[in-house]
Design a protein around this motif. Structure first.
Motif, PDB file in Angstrom:
ATOM      1  N   ASP A 253       0.789  -1.231   0.000  1.00 40.41           N
ATOM      2  CA  ASP A 253       0.000   0.000   0.000  1.00 40.41           C
ATOM      3  C   ASP A 253       0.826   1.289   0.000  1.00 40.41           C
ATOM      4  O   ASP A 253       0.309   2.353   0.313  1.00 40.41           O
ATOM      5  CB  ASP A 253      -0.976   0.010   1.177  1.00 40.41           C
ATOM      6  CG  ASP A 253      -0.285   0.024   2.534  1.00 40.41           C
ATOM      7  OD1 ASP A 253       0.956  -0.136   2.579  1.00 40.41           O
ATOM      8  OD2 ASP A 253      -0.988   0.189   3.539  1.00 40.41           O
ATOM      9  N   PHE A 254       2.100   1.241  -0.382  1.00 38.16           N
ATOM     10  CA  PHE A 254       2.919   2.453  -0.398  1.00 38.16           C
ATOM     11  C   PHE A 254       3.971   2.402  -1.492  1.00 38.16           C
ATOM     12  O   PHE A 254       4.325   1.345  -1.997  1.00 38.16           O
ATOM     13  CB  PHE A 254       3.593   2.675   0.961  1.00 38.16           C
ATOM     14  CG  PHE A 254       4.624   1.623   1.308  1.00 38.16           C
ATOM     15  CD1 PHE A 254       5.965   1.816   1.007  1.00 38.16           C
ATOM     16  CD2 PHE A 254       4.249   0.440   1.932  1.00 38.16           C
ATOM     17  CE1 PHE A 254       6.910   0.847   1.319  1.00 38.16           C
ATOM     18  CE2 PHE A 254       5.182  -0.523   2.258  1.00 38.16           C
ATOM     19  CZ  PHE A 254       6.514  -0.327   1.954  1.00 38.16           C
ATOM     20  N   ARG A 255       4.467   3.588  -1.836  1.00 40.54           N
ATOM     21  CA  ARG A 255       5.607   3.786  -2.723  1.00 40.54           C
ATOM     22  C   ARG A 255       6.507   4.831  -2.077  1.00 40.54           C
ATOM     23  O   ARG A 255       6.025   5.717  -1.380  1.00 40.54           O
ATOM     24  CB  ARG A 255       5.156   4.270  -4.099  1.00 40.54           C
ATOM     25  CG  ARG A 255       4.312   3.246  -4.838  1.00 40.54           C
ATOM     26  CD  ARG A 255       3.858   3.764  -6.171  1.00 40.54           C
ATOM     27  NE  ARG A 255       2.935   2.819  -6.803  1.00 40.54           N
ATOM     28  CZ  ARG A 255       2.243   3.091  -7.897  1.00 40.54           C
ATOM     29  NH1 ARG A 255       2.377   4.263  -8.503  1.00 40.54           N
ATOM     30  NH2 ARG A 255       1.433   2.189  -8.398  1.00 40.54           N
ATOM     31  N   VAL A 256       7.815   4.746  -2.353  1.00 41.75           N
ATOM     32  CA  VAL A 256       8.787   5.595  -1.663  1.00 41.75           C
ATOM     33  C   VAL A 256       9.452   6.560  -2.653  1.00 41.75           C
ATOM     34  O   VAL A 256       9.825   6.170  -3.758  1.00 41.75           O
ATOM     35  CB  VAL A 256       9.874   4.730  -0.976  1.00 41.75           C
ATOM     36  CG1 VAL A 256      10.807   5.601  -0.150  1.00 41.75           C
ATOM     37  CG2 VAL A 256       9.237   3.633  -0.125  1.00 41.75           C
ATOM     38  N   TYR A 257       9.602   7.802  -2.209  1.00 41.65           N
ATOM     39  CA  TYR A 257      10.186   8.880  -3.012  1.00 41.65           C
ATOM     40  C   TYR A 257      11.167   9.656  -2.150  1.00 41.65           C
ATOM     41  O   TYR A 257      11.187   9.521  -0.933  1.00 41.65           O
ATOM     42  CB  TYR A 257       9.096   9.845  -3.491  1.00 41.65           C
ATOM     43  CG  TYR A 257       7.955   9.147  -4.176  1.00 41.65           C
ATOM     44  CD1 TYR A 257       7.907   9.052  -5.552  1.00 41.65           C
ATOM     45  CD2 TYR A 257       6.933   8.557  -3.434  1.00 41.65           C
ATOM     46  CE1 TYR A 257       6.866   8.393  -6.191  1.00 41.65           C
ATOM     47  CE2 TYR A 257       5.896   7.895  -4.058  1.00 41.65           C
ATOM     48  CZ  TYR A 257       5.864   7.807  -5.432  1.00 41.65           C
ATOM     49  OH  TYR A 257       4.850   7.151  -6.048  1.00 41.65           O
ATOM     50  N   ALA A 258      11.940  10.533  -2.783  1.00 39.43           N
ATOM     51  CA  ALA A 258      12.770  11.505  -2.066  1.00 39.43           C
ATOM     52  C   ALA A 258      12.287  12.893  -2.455  1.00 39.43           C
ATOM     53  O   ALA A 258      11.971  13.146  -3.624  1.00 39.43           O
ATOM     54  CB  ALA A 258      14.238  11.336  -2.434  1.00 39.43           C
ATOM     55  N   ASP A 259      12.218  13.795  -1.485  1.00 34.61           N
ATOM     56  CA  ASP A 259      11.884  15.182  -1.802  1.00 34.61           C
ATOM     57  C   ASP A 259      13.100  15.831  -2.474  1.00 34.61           C
ATOM     58  O   ASP A 259      14.155  15.196  -2.600  1.00 34.61           O
ATOM     59  CB  ASP A 259      11.408  15.921  -0.543  1.00 34.61           C
ATOM     60  CG  ASP A 259      12.473  16.153   0.508  1.00 34.61           C
ATOM     61  OD1 ASP A 259      13.687  16.171   0.193  1.00 34.61           O
ATOM     62  OD2 ASP A 259      12.095  16.330   1.687  1.00 34.61           O
ATOM     63  N   PRO A 260      12.992  17.064  -2.944  1.00 31.64           N
ATOM     64  CA  PRO A 260      14.120  17.691  -3.645  1.00 31.64           C
ATOM     65  C   PRO A 260      15.416  17.784  -2.836  1.00 31.64           C
ATOM     66  O   PRO A 260      16.493  17.875  -3.419  1.00 31.64           O
ATOM     67  CB  PRO A 260      13.582  19.081  -4.000  1.00 31.64           C
ATOM     68  CG  PRO A 260      12.115  18.869  -4.141  1.00 31.64           C
ATOM     69  CD  PRO A 260      11.772  17.876  -3.051  1.00 31.64           C
ATOM     70  N   ALA A 261      15.340  17.741  -1.507  1.00 32.36           N
ATOM     71  CA  ALA A 261      16.555  17.767  -0.680  1.00 32.36           C
ATOM     72  C   ALA A 261      17.068  16.365  -0.380  1.00 32.36           C
ATOM     73  O   ALA A 261      18.125  16.210   0.211  1.00 32.36           O
ATOM     74  CB  ALA A 261      16.290  18.508   0.631  1.00 32.36           C
ATOM     75  N   GLY A 262      16.317  15.328  -0.788  1.00 34.51           N
ATOM     76  CA  GLY A 262      16.765  13.953  -0.597  1.00 34.51           C
ATOM     77  C   GLY A 262      16.138  13.208   0.562  1.00 34.51           C
ATOM     78  O   GLY A 262      16.468  12.049   0.795  1.00 34.51           O
ATOM     79  N   HIS A 263      15.217  13.829   1.308  1.00 37.05           N
ATOM     80  CA  HIS A 263      14.547  13.136   2.413  1.00 37.05           C
ATOM     81  C   HIS A 263      13.524  12.146   1.860  1.00 37.05           C
ATOM     82  O   HIS A 263      12.703  12.515   1.024  1.00 37.05           O
ATOM     83  CB  HIS A 263      13.787  14.119   3.311  1.00 37.05           C
ATOM     84  CG  HIS A 263      14.641  15.179   3.885  1.00 37.05           C
ATOM     85  ND1 HIS A 263      14.700  16.446   3.357  1.00 37.05           N
ATOM     86  CD2 HIS A 263      15.463  15.172   4.952  1.00 37.05           C
ATOM     87  CE1 HIS A 263      15.520  17.170   4.080  1.00 37.05           C
ATOM     88  NE2 HIS A 263      16.006  16.423   5.054  1.00 37.05           N
ATOM     89  N   PRO A 264      13.547  10.906   2.322  1.00 44.80           N
ATOM     90  CA  PRO A 264      12.553   9.948   1.845  1.00 44.80           C
ATOM     91  C   PRO A 264      11.169  10.244   2.422  1.00 44.80           C
ATOM     92  O   PRO A 264      11.040  10.766   3.535  1.00 44.80           O
ATOM     93  CB  PRO A 264      13.071   8.604   2.344  1.00 44.80           C
ATOM     94  CG  PRO A 264      13.981   8.925   3.467  1.00 44.80           C
ATOM     95  CD  PRO A 264      14.495  10.303   3.243  1.00 44.80           C
ATOM     96  N   PHE A 265      10.149   9.949   1.643  1.00 43.07           N
ATOM     97  CA  PHE A 265       8.766   9.998   2.109  1.00 43.07           C
ATOM     98  C   PHE A 265       7.984   8.955   1.330  1.00 43.07           C
ATOM     99  O   PHE A 265       8.409   8.505   0.261  1.00 43.07           O
ATOM    100  CB  PHE A 265       8.162  11.399   1.952  1.00 43.07           C
ATOM    101  CG  PHE A 265       7.927  11.846   0.533  1.00 43.07           C
ATOM    102  CD1 PHE A 265       6.726  11.595  -0.116  1.00 43.07           C
ATOM    103  CD2 PHE A 265       8.917  12.520  -0.168  1.00 43.07           C
ATOM    104  CE1 PHE A 265       6.507  12.023  -1.434  1.00 43.07           C
ATOM    105  CE2 PHE A 265       8.726  12.942  -1.474  1.00 43.07           C
ATOM    106  CZ  PHE A 265       7.517  12.679  -2.106  1.00 43.07           C
ATOM    107  N   CYS A 266       6.862   8.554   1.873  1.00 41.95           N
ATOM    108  CA  CYS A 266       6.019   7.548   1.236  1.00 41.95           C
ATOM    109  C   CYS A 266       4.666   8.125   0.881  1.00 41.95           C
ATOM    110  O   CYS A 266       4.111   8.922   1.638  1.00 41.95           O
ATOM    111  CB  CYS A 266       5.789   6.354   2.160  1.00 41.95           C
ATOM    112  SG  CYS A 266       7.283   5.437   2.570  1.00 41.95           S
TER     113      CYS A 266
END
Length: 122
Positions: free
Chosen positions: A105-118
């Motif tokens: 139920d999730f996918r993982v990304y990085a914001d423009p500064a490199g912090h991961p979020f789902c």
């Protein structure tokens, strides 16, 4: 009885205004103190994120098998496909999009500064 409550979540980054603008596009809200070393994003639900300039900032390394992420944001979305398209257009970077054909139920990304979020499905 609780001893405290969360007042603000602070995120270190190289450019507080740029990261606040990214999250404003993602979550809504109003930015305060733009252009300073500490920028606040007041979210519509009353929560607050703050972005703090961190000289020498090094983003977390994405490799859950070999390192600790320490913390990340889980963001609920109703339509993960359209949310993903919008996130990528805003400058997010994909880290782990394998949702096992919708079974995870999730996918993982990085914001423009490199912090991961789902992005999390309902």
């Amino acid at each position: 009885m609780a001893v405290a409550h969360v007042k603000v979540i602070v995120i270190d980054c190289p450019d507080p205004t740029a990261l606040a603008r990214f999250y404003q596009q993602v979550l809504g809200g109003e930015i305060e103190n733009e252009g300073r070393r500490w920028v606040d994003l007041h979210l519509p639900d009353g929560a607050r994120l703050a972005f703090q300039e961190a000289p020498g900032f090094v983003p977390p390394t994405w490799s859950p098998e070999h390192s600790s992420l320490q913390q990340h944001l889980d963001l609920g979305v109703t339509d993960i496909e359209s949310a993903q398209e919008r996130m990528l257009a805003l400058g997010a970077r994909p880290l782990d999009l394998d949702d096992d054909g919708g079974k995870r139920d999730f996918r993982v990304y990085a914001d423009p500064a490199g912090h991961p979020f789902c992005l999390i499905r309902p």
